[in-house]
Design an enzyme around this catalytic site. Structure first.
Site, short mmCIF file in Angstrom:
data_model
loop_
_atom_site.label_atom_id
_atom_site.label_comp_id
_atom_site.label_asym_id
_atom_site.label_seq_id
_atom_site.Cartn_x
_atom_site.Cartn_y
_atom_site.Cartn_z
N ARG A 195 -23.90 144.38 39.61
CA ARG A 195 -22.84 143.59 38.96
C ARG A 195 -22.63 144.06 37.51
NH1 ARG A 195 -22.61 140.20 34.15
NH2 ARG A 195 -20.95 138.70 34.45
N ILE A 196 -21.39 144.20 37.14
CA ILE A 196 -21.03 144.55 35.76
C ILE A 196 -20.22 143.40 35.19
CG2 ILE A 196 -19.84 146.24 34.29
CD1 ILE A 196 -21.98 147.59 35.97
N GLY A 197 -20.50 143.03 33.98
CA GLY A 197 -19.72 141.96 33.34
C GLY A 197 -18.64 142.53 32.44
N ASP A 198 -18.28 141.76 31.45
CA ASP A 198 -17.24 142.17 30.51
C ASP A 198 -17.77 143.10 29.41
OD1 ASP A 198 -18.85 140.04 29.62
OD2 ASP A 198 -17.41 139.51 28.07
N VAL A 228 -19.44 134.05 30.45
CA VAL A 228 -19.26 134.50 31.83
C VAL A 228 -18.21 135.62 31.88
CG1 VAL A 228 -18.59 133.79 34.16
CG2 VAL A 228 -19.99 132.28 32.76
N GLY A 229 -18.73 136.84 32.04
CA GLY A 229 -17.91 138.03 31.86
C GLY A 229 -16.75 138.13 32.83
N THR A 247 -24.82 137.63 24.98
CA THR A 247 -24.63 139.03 24.60
C THR A 247 -24.55 139.14 23.09
OG1 THR A 247 -23.40 139.45 26.60
CG2 THR A 247 -22.88 140.88 24.74
N THR A 263 -25.84 144.01 26.27
CA THR A 263 -26.36 142.86 27.00
C THR A 263 -27.18 143.30 28.21
OG1 THR A 263 -25.67 140.75 28.01
CG2 THR A 263 -24.39 142.66 28.60
N SER A 272 -31.90 138.23 26.81
CA SER A 272 -30.53 138.45 27.28
C SER A 272 -29.93 139.77 26.81
CB SER A 272 -29.63 137.28 26.85
OG SER A 272 -29.69 137.11 25.46
#
Ligand code: ASP
Length: 348
Positions: A232-235, A257-258, A204, A222, A85
């Site tokens: 896709r970009i998360g937080d 879940v970002g 992360t 992460t 991850s």
């Protein structure tokens, strides 16, 4: 015409001149009268935080800077092929690309981030170069890769056999469809209690350190949600969402879940709540409650965890679901693993 190389060199030169640090290690250790017994300290998310903290501690215990500590600390999971991850060996997106997100922030409010960076084992170090060698905060995709290569980072294949196998297996059932909220469905399938060692399909490393001078820095890195849509970009690389540091107050980081963290600017919120007097745990809990209040049905089936530290070196965490752990390392104890409290007592 704008010359990218010259531009980077020029800003690097001026940053270098400004960055000369005349402080010796001895100066960095406060006198016994103002020493805070909790410091230095490093904390980080999940079980793999123990090994990461150990490397960060090598820096902190020698009087080093929190910024160097967090960078070196998160190198451990980034380089660990077995960790699916973070970094090298991370699970790919649904097209088979391992795309990495990372950010770093120091005690002066300087920060740098890379988004959807491919082929580079240590995205945190590229994020630090963005912070130190450019006037920007974020670089994404091909631009981030081009910058990394210019800075001398090696291009590597990050998709390792175990993750490639898992992805091919996933492709058999989850055919290529840009389904909204697929991550939540994946999460439901991979109920944490069914997986050994808290290995969800996403996790992360967020790390926060305070050095012996009392300065705070943080890092977050992460490979993001497994099988996410390409791009896709998360937080995690978003300053204020996945990570935030304010040297007057403390620092916070997040995992899970970002999308829900971004919607609530989670880490910034946690730091601002600590500024208002909340303890780290109470601030993390309030940030979790915002997510739950806004989307109670979604929140039932997802995990989000926050981890925070205040200026005094007091720390705490809170998550939506059970199963969130974090690691703490200071002079007293080097391998402490704490189970974070959660809103739902049992995992979904
Ligand atoms: N927060 C990360 C993301 O949304 C994933 C995780 O922490 O598990 O990309």
């Amino acid at each position: 015409m704008f010359n990218r190389r010259k531009f980077i060199k020029a800003t690097a030169l001026s940053a270098g001149l400004l960055a000369i640090d005349k402080t010796s290690i001895a100066d960095a250790i406060p006198s016994p009268s103002n020493r805070n017994a909790n410091l230095p300290i490093v904390i980080s998310t999940w079980d793999f935080g123990i090994a990461a903290n150990a490397d960060a501690w090598k820096v902190l215990s020698n009087g080093g800077k929190a910024l160097d500590a967090v960078e070196q600390g998160v190198w451990v999971p980034e380089a660990d092929e077995k960790n699916q991850s973070v970094g090298y060996g991370g699970l790919p997106d649904r097209d088979g690309h391992v795309t990495l997100d990372a950010c770093i922030m120091d005690e002066l409010g300087n920060c740098g981030a890379v988004l959807a960076l491919e082929h580079i084992k240590h995205p945190i170090s590229v994020a630090r170069k963005v912070m130190e060698k450019t006037p920007h905060v974020m670089l994404a995709g091909d631009g981030a890769l081009q910058f990394a290569l210019e800075q001398g980072f090696k291009k590597e294949n990050l998709l390792r056999p175990a993750s490639e196998k898992a992805w091919k297996e996933w492709l058999k059932t989850a055919k290529y469809e840009p389904v909204m909220n697929i991550e939540n469905k994946l999460y439901e399938k991979a109920a944490p209690q069914k997986l050994p060692g808290n290995q969800y399909n996403h996790d992360t490393i967020g790390m926060l350190a305070i050095d012996s001078k009392g300065n705070i820095s943080g890092a977050c890195t992460t490979s993001g949600m497994a099988y996410k849509l390409h791009g896709r970009i998360g937080d995690s690389p978003i300053i204020g969402a996945g990570l935030y540091v304010d040297n007057e107050v403390g620092g916070a980081t997040s995992t899970g879940v970002g999308e829900e963290v971004v919607r609530n600017v989670g880490s910034f919120l946690v730091v601002e709540l600590m500024r208002q007097g909340y303890t780290p745990e109470a601030a993390c809990k309030e940030a979790v409650m915002r997510i739950i209040k806004k989307k109670p049905e979604t929140a039932k089936n997802i995990q989000v965890g926050f981890l925070a530290i205040n200026k005094k070196g007091e720390y705490g965490a809170y998550a939506i679901q059970q199963g969130f752990s974090y690691a703490v390392c200071n002079a007293e104890k080097q391998d402490l693993l704490i189970k974070g409290k959660s809103y739902y007592p049992t995992a979904p």
